[in-house]
Design a protein around this motif. Structure first.
Motif, PDB file in Angstrom:
ATOM      1  N   ALA A  98       0.862  -1.181   0.000  1.00  0.00           N
ATOM      2  CA  ALA A  98       0.000   0.000   0.000  1.00  0.00           C
ATOM      3  C   ALA A  98       0.899   1.232   0.000  1.00  0.00           C
ATOM      4  N   ASP A  99       0.604   2.170  -0.866  1.00  0.00           N
ATOM      5  CA  ASP A  99       1.428   3.371  -1.052  1.00  0.00           C
ATOM      6  C   ASP A  99       0.573   4.577  -0.708  1.00  0.00           C
ATOM      7  N   GLY A 100       0.849   5.163   0.439  1.00  0.00           N
ATOM      8  CA  GLY A 100       0.039   6.281   0.911  1.00  0.00           C
ATOM      9  C   GLY A 100       0.263   7.529   0.100  1.00  0.00           C
ATOM     10  N   SER A 150       5.639  -0.857  -4.891  1.00  0.00           N
ATOM     11  CA  SER A 150       5.146   0.506  -5.063  1.00  0.00           C
ATOM     12  C   SER A 150       5.833   1.141  -6.275  1.00  0.00           C
ATOM     13  N   ASP A 151       5.313   2.286  -6.696  1.00  0.00           N
ATOM     14  CA  ASP A 151       5.856   2.913  -7.914  1.00  0.00           C
ATOM     15  C   ASP A 151       7.256   3.474  -7.698  1.00  0.00           C
ATOM     16  N   GLY A 152       7.709   3.503  -6.469  1.00  0.00           N
ATOM     17  CA  GLY A 152       9.095   3.885  -6.205  1.00  0.00           C
ATOM     18  C   GLY A 152      10.082   2.924  -6.836  1.00  0.00           C
ATOM     19  N   LEU A 153       9.623   1.712  -7.131  1.00  0.00           N
ATOM     20  CA  LEU A 153      10.450   0.775  -7.914  1.00  0.00           C
ATOM     21  C   LEU A 153      10.224   0.971  -9.405  1.00  0.00           C
ATOM     22  N   LEU A 174      14.124   8.253  -5.740  1.00  0.00           N
ATOM     23  CA  LEU A 174      13.320   9.480  -5.727  1.00  0.00           C
ATOM     24  C   LEU A 174      12.031   9.373  -4.924  1.00  0.00           C
ATOM     25  N   ASP A 175      11.634   8.151  -4.576  1.00  0.00           N
ATOM     26  CA  ASP A 175      10.361   7.941  -3.879  1.00  0.00           C
ATOM     27  C   ASP A 175      10.570   6.822  -2.860  1.00  0.00           C
ATOM     28  N   ASN A 176       9.615   6.695  -1.961  1.00  0.00           N
ATOM     29  CA  ASN A 176       9.599   5.514  -1.100  1.00  0.00           C
ATOM     30  C   ASN A 176       9.519   4.289  -2.001  1.00  0.00           C
TER      31      ASN A 176
HETATM   32 CA    CA Z   1       4.971   6.165  -4.282  1.00  0.00          CA
END
Ligand code: CA
Length: 266
Positions: free
Chosen positions: A33-35, A187-190, A226-228
């Motif tokens: 889950a990506d808050g 998550s989209d951080g990957l 750049l992101d979690n």
């Molecule tokens: Ca994200």
């Protein structure tokens, strides 16, 4: 009968101040889950969704897999609405939710947002989830290619998340998995930073789910972080018949893991 042997890894990345991702890796349930919502408590939203799905599953492990995921998404919405009602600062919070649940026979995917589920089997990487994003609608309509979507200025516009404001419309489907498959939830951080070919190579080469999850998180960090980033990797293995009186936590060698932002590296 099948079950999962899984592991997860999460990192806040190299730019963001906190980690708003949550996750869970257990014998029968995987989720990421990506808050979203930044100051409006994205980490509360993702943790709420993760705990709701996990709690409903553990309370009723032999429930119909599609029905339980549908009920989980509705319940997460109710919990987020209740949370926003007592704290105005949380009124805009929301979260993606991508979950794979099995009862030992059927495997269901529940999906809202732009986190992803992949299957790696027979040497091929395939996507199990479809992004609920503006650019995905452009790809579906033939206006742009998948490669152009990766660089599109509006690639981060997410059309559907779990929020307290209105019920969401999850994708709920059964997926075909067989013993020997490896799955990835992330998550989209990957996926914003690491190409599918690289993901496939990592899933092919890693000796176990823990090594795969860790290598993929490291790849995201090496690409800028750049992101979690959160990765849950699960191998599909032979498992025992599930008992309706509940899951015994001590019955499995691998631990249940909630990827809790406070408890993981970074
Ligand atoms: Ca994200």
């Amino acid at each position: 009968m099948l079950r999962f042997r899984s592991a997860g890894s999460s990192h806040r990345g190299l730019v963001r101040e906190g980690n708003e991702d949550s996750g869970f890796a257990g014998p029968y349930l995987q989720l990421v889950a990506d808050g979203v919502g930044g100051a409006a408590a994205g980490e509360v939203a993702s943790a709420t969704a993760a705990y709701v799905v996990t709690a409903l599953h553990l309370a009723d492990p032999t429930a119909d897999v599609l029905e339980l995921l549908a009920r989980s998404v509705e319940s997460a919405h109710e919990q987020l609405r209740a949370g926003a009602a007592v704290d105005n600062a949380r009124s805009g919070m929301g979260t993606t939710l991508t979950a794979l649940l099995t009862d030992g026979v059927r495997v269901a995917l529940g999906h809202v947002g732009d986190s992803r589920a992949y299957r790696f089997g027979d040497g091929e990487l395939s996507r199990l989830s479809r992004d609920h994003t503006f650019v995905q609608t452009l790809v579906d309509g033939g206006a742009i290619t998948a490669e152009e979507a990766r660089r599109h200025p509006h690639k981060n516009v997410v059309l559907e998340v779990v929020t307290g404001e209105r019920p969401s419309r999850p994708d709920l489907v059964l997926v075909d998995l067989v013993v020997g498959d490896r799955v990835l939830l992330c998550s989209d951080g990957l996926t914003d930073l690491v190409e599918d070919d690289r993901i496939a190579n990592r899933l092919a080469a890693a000796t176990d789910p823990e090594a795969a999850a860790s290598a993929l998180v490291d790849d995201a960090l090496a690409a800028g972080g750049l992101d979690n980033v959160t990765c849950v990797v699960a191998d599909v293995v032979e498992g025992p018949r599930l008992q309706p009186d509940g899951l015994r936590l001590g019955a499995f060698a691998d631990p249940y893991l909630v990827v809790d932002p406070a408890a993981v590296r970074g």
